[in-house]
Motif scaffolding. Sequence first.
Motif, PDB file in Angstrom:
ATOM      1  N   LEU A 118      -5.207  50.187 -61.473  1.00  6.97           N
ATOM      2  CA  LEU A 118      -3.809  50.143 -61.904  1.00  6.97           C
ATOM      3  C   LEU A 118      -3.537  51.107 -63.055  1.00  6.97           C
ATOM      4  CD1 LEU A 118      -3.122  46.313 -61.691  1.00  6.97           C
ATOM      5  CD2 LEU A 118      -2.309  48.100 -60.147  1.00  6.97           C
ATOM      6  N   HIS A 119      -4.476  51.199 -63.991  1.00 13.34           N
ATOM      7  CA  HIS A 119      -4.248  52.057 -65.157  1.00 13.34           C
ATOM      8  C   HIS A 119      -4.451  53.536 -64.826  1.00 13.34           C
ATOM      9  CE1 HIS A 119      -3.813  53.004 -69.375  1.00 13.34           C
ATOM     10  NE2 HIS A 119      -4.983  53.620 -69.377  1.00 13.34           N
ATOM     11  N   HIS A 120      -5.542  53.863 -64.131  1.00 12.20           N
ATOM     12  CA  HIS A 120      -5.883  55.270 -63.923  1.00 12.20           C
ATOM     13  C   HIS A 120      -5.357  55.854 -62.616  1.00 12.20           C
ATOM     14  CE1 HIS A 120      -8.229  55.619 -67.549  1.00 12.20           C
ATOM     15  NE2 HIS A 120      -8.830  54.474 -67.248  1.00 12.20           N
ATOM     16  N   GLU A 128       1.896  47.229 -68.718  1.00 11.54           N
ATOM     17  CA  GLU A 128       2.285  46.939 -67.338  1.00 11.54           C
ATOM     18  C   GLU A 128       1.116  46.363 -66.533  1.00 11.54           C
ATOM     19  OE1 GLU A 128       5.366  47.035 -65.987  1.00 11.54           O
ATOM     20  OE2 GLU A 128       5.961  47.399 -68.063  1.00 11.54           O
ATOM     21  N   VAL A 129      -0.089  46.867 -66.786  1.00 12.56           N
ATOM     22  CA  VAL A 129      -1.266  46.318 -66.113  1.00 12.56           C
ATOM     23  C   VAL A 129      -1.412  44.847 -66.488  1.00 12.56           C
ATOM     24  CG1 VAL A 129      -3.780  46.429 -65.889  1.00 12.56           C
ATOM     25  CG2 VAL A 129      -2.453  48.547 -65.992  1.00 12.56           C
ATOM     26  N   ALA A 130      -1.261  44.545 -67.777  1.00 15.31           N
ATOM     27  CA  ALA A 130      -1.372  43.166 -68.251  1.00 15.31           C
ATOM     28  C   ALA A 130      -0.341  42.274 -67.572  1.00 15.31           C
ATOM     29  CB  ALA A 130      -1.209  43.119 -69.772  1.00 15.31           C
ATOM     30  N   ARG A 131       0.869  42.777 -67.452  1.00 13.48           N
ATOM     31  CA  ARG A 131       1.926  41.999 -66.798  1.00 13.48           C
ATOM     32  C   ARG A 131       1.592  41.757 -65.336  1.00 13.48           C
ATOM     33  NH1 ARG A 131       6.043  42.964 -63.674  1.00 13.48           N
ATOM     34  NH2 ARG A 131       5.933  45.206 -63.804  1.00 13.48           N
ATOM     35  N   GLU A 132       1.095  42.793 -64.661  1.00 21.26           N
ATOM     36  CA  GLU A 132       0.826  42.681 -63.229  1.00 21.26           C
ATOM     37  C   GLU A 132      -0.358  41.768 -62.914  1.00 21.26           C
ATOM     38  OE1 GLU A 132       0.194  45.615 -59.416  1.00 21.26           O
ATOM     39  OE2 GLU A 132       1.536  46.232 -61.027  1.00 21.26           O
ATOM     40  N   VAL A 133      -1.391  41.802 -63.755  1.00 16.56           N
ATOM     41  CA  VAL A 133      -2.569  40.967 -63.485  1.00 16.56           C
ATOM     42  C   VAL A 133      -2.491  39.611 -64.164  1.00 16.56           C
ATOM     43  CG1 VAL A 133      -4.050  42.967 -63.105  1.00 16.56           C
ATOM     44  CG2 VAL A 133      -4.014  41.885 -65.358  1.00 16.56           C
ATOM     45  N   GLY A 134      -1.503  39.419 -65.040  1.00 21.91           N
ATOM     46  CA  GLY A 134      -1.329  38.128 -65.698  1.00 21.91           C
ATOM     47  C   GLY A 134      -2.372  37.857 -66.767  1.00 21.91           C
ATOM     48  N   ALA A 135      -2.725  38.884 -67.522  1.00 25.23           N
ATOM     49  CA  ALA A 135      -3.724  38.746 -68.581  1.00 25.23           C
ATOM     50  C   ALA A 135      -3.169  39.379 -69.860  1.00 25.23           C
ATOM     51  CB  ALA A 135      -5.022  39.443 -68.184  1.00 25.23           C
ATOM     52  N   GLU A 137      -2.902  41.823 -73.114  1.00 26.04           N
ATOM     53  CA  GLU A 137      -3.204  43.262 -73.235  1.00 26.04           C
ATOM     54  C   GLU A 137      -4.614  43.496 -73.762  1.00 26.04           C
ATOM     55  OE1 GLU A 137      -0.261  45.846 -75.047  1.00 26.04           O
ATOM     56  OE2 GLU A 137       1.348  44.518 -74.348  1.00 26.04           O
ATOM     57  N   GLY A 138      -5.054  42.685 -74.702  1.00 27.13           N
ATOM     58  CA  GLY A 138      -6.408  42.831 -75.243  1.00 27.13           C
ATOM     59  C   GLY A 138      -7.476  42.639 -74.175  1.00 27.13           C
ATOM     60  N   THR A 139      -7.236  41.705 -73.285  1.00 27.07           N
ATOM     61  CA  THR A 139      -8.174  41.459 -72.182  1.00 27.07           C
ATOM     62  C   THR A 139      -8.202  42.660 -71.251  1.00 27.07           C
ATOM     63  OG1 THR A 139      -7.781  39.081 -72.322  1.00 27.07           O
ATOM     64  CG2 THR A 139      -8.709  39.908 -70.257  1.00 27.07           C
ATOM     65  N   VAL A 140      -7.035  43.210 -70.968  1.00 29.05           N
ATOM     66  CA  VAL A 140      -6.966  44.391 -70.095  1.00 29.05           C
ATOM     67  C   VAL A 140      -7.697  45.564 -70.746  1.00 29.05           C
ATOM     68  CG1 VAL A 140      -5.414  46.109 -69.072  1.00 29.05           C
ATOM     69  CG2 VAL A 140      -4.873  43.671 -68.904  1.00 29.05           C
ATOM     70  N   LYS A 141      -7.496  45.751 -72.051  1.00 30.60           N
ATOM     71  CA  LYS A 141      -8.188  46.833 -72.753  1.00 30.60           C
ATOM     72  C   LYS A 141      -9.702  46.651 -72.678  1.00 30.60           C
ATOM     73  CE  LYS A 141      -4.441  47.817 -75.997  1.00 30.60           C
ATOM     74  NZ  LYS A 141      -4.014  47.742 -77.398  1.00 30.60           N
ATOM     75  N   ALA A 142     -10.165  45.418 -72.827  1.00 33.86           N
ATOM     76  CA  ALA A 142     -11.609  45.150 -72.738  1.00 33.86           C
ATOM     77  C   ALA A 142     -12.115  45.434 -71.322  1.00 33.86           C
ATOM     78  CB  ALA A 142     -11.894  43.696 -73.131  1.00 33.86           C
ATOM     79  N   ARG A 143     -11.351  45.020 -70.309  1.00 34.80           N
ATOM     80  CA  ARG A 143     -11.750  45.285 -68.922  1.00 34.80           C
ATOM     81  C   ARG A 143     -11.803  46.775 -68.641  1.00 34.80           C
ATOM     82  NH1 ARG A 143      -7.868  40.769 -66.000  1.00 34.80           N
ATOM     83  NH2 ARG A 143      -9.041  38.945 -66.712  1.00 34.80           N
ATOM     84  N   LEU A 144     -10.829  47.514 -69.173  1.00 36.22           N
ATOM     85  CA  LEU A 144     -10.823  48.966 -68.992  1.00 36.22           C
ATOM     86  C   LEU A 144     -12.034  49.608 -69.654  1.00 36.22           C
ATOM     87  CD1 LEU A 144      -7.028  49.726 -69.530  1.00 36.22           C
ATOM     88  CD2 LEU A 144      -8.324  50.075 -67.417  1.00 36.22           C
ATOM     89  N   SER A 145     -12.321  49.190 -70.873  1.00 35.76           N
ATOM     90  CA  SER A 145     -13.450  49.754 -71.604  1.00 35.76           C
ATOM     91  C   SER A 145     -14.768  49.465 -70.892  1.00 35.76           C
ATOM     92  CB  SER A 145     -13.484  49.191 -73.027  1.00 35.76           C
ATOM     93  OG  SER A 145     -14.609  49.675 -73.712  1.00 35.76           O
ATOM     94  N   ARG A 146     -14.974  48.208 -70.540  1.00 37.16           N
ATOM     95  CA  ARG A 146     -16.211  47.830 -69.847  1.00 37.16           C
ATOM     96  C   ARG A 146     -16.288  48.493 -68.475  1.00 37.16           C
ATOM     97  NH1 ARG A 146     -14.913  42.112 -71.650  1.00 37.16           N
ATOM     98  NH2 ARG A 146     -15.937  41.979 -73.670  1.00 37.16           N
ATOM     99  N   GLY A 147     -15.164  48.543 -67.792  1.00 38.61           N
ATOM    100  CA  GLY A 147     -15.137  49.152 -66.466  1.00 38.61           C
ATOM    101  C   GLY A 147     -15.439  50.638 -66.502  1.00 38.61           C
ATOM    102  N   ARG A 148     -14.852  51.344 -67.481  1.00 38.74           N
ATOM    103  CA  ARG A 148     -15.134  52.784 -67.605  1.00 38.74           C
ATOM    104  C   ARG A 148     -16.605  53.030 -67.917  1.00 38.74           C
ATOM    105  NH1 ARG A 148      -9.534  53.434 -69.904  1.00 38.74           N
ATOM    106  NH2 ARG A 148     -10.333  52.552 -71.826  1.00 38.74           N
TER     107      ARG A 148
END
Length: 169
Positions: A118-120, A128-135, A137-148
């Motif tokens: 969703l982000h990349h 917007e990613v946070a809104r779409e996944v229902g999490a 923003e901090g959680t989304v940032k952590a998922r992005l960091s760990r995922g990358r």
Amino acid sequence: MDEVEFDDFYAASYARVVGQVHAMIGSRDEAEECVQEAFARAWAHRRRLSAAEHPEAWVRTTAHRLAVSRWRRVVRGRRPADRAVATPVTAPPPDERRVALLAALARLPEDQRRALVLHHLADLPVREVAREVGAPEGTVKARLSRGRTALAALLADEPDTQHEGANRG
């Protein structure tokens, strides 16, 4: 949204949403089916959809949910594994880098994979990613960091694995 507006929306969004859902679930055919079904549902809800701020997000979310539902049905054995009746469609060979990326994405946890796509790939901001996944923003940032980080490691291992296999043969 009238017929012309919906047709324009479909033409502008279809390929992009299929690519994004494909990256999330790993199957192009399944992504196309789910996105087509999502657009059919969007047509039925076009009045409500036209009032939404992000109709493409609505279609993408609906397609993802359809894919997850289908996957659950397959896992539970409610439908046969081979649903294809028609002959397979031939397509040009995929780009090797894209195949490697999709294979690496498939090895990530679903939450990280979805956030990365969703982000990349969908170019959505974190909010917007946070809104779409229902999490949050901090959680989304952590998922992005760990995922990358995980994705970089998986993609870095890819050439080494192929090179080692060539030396063994």
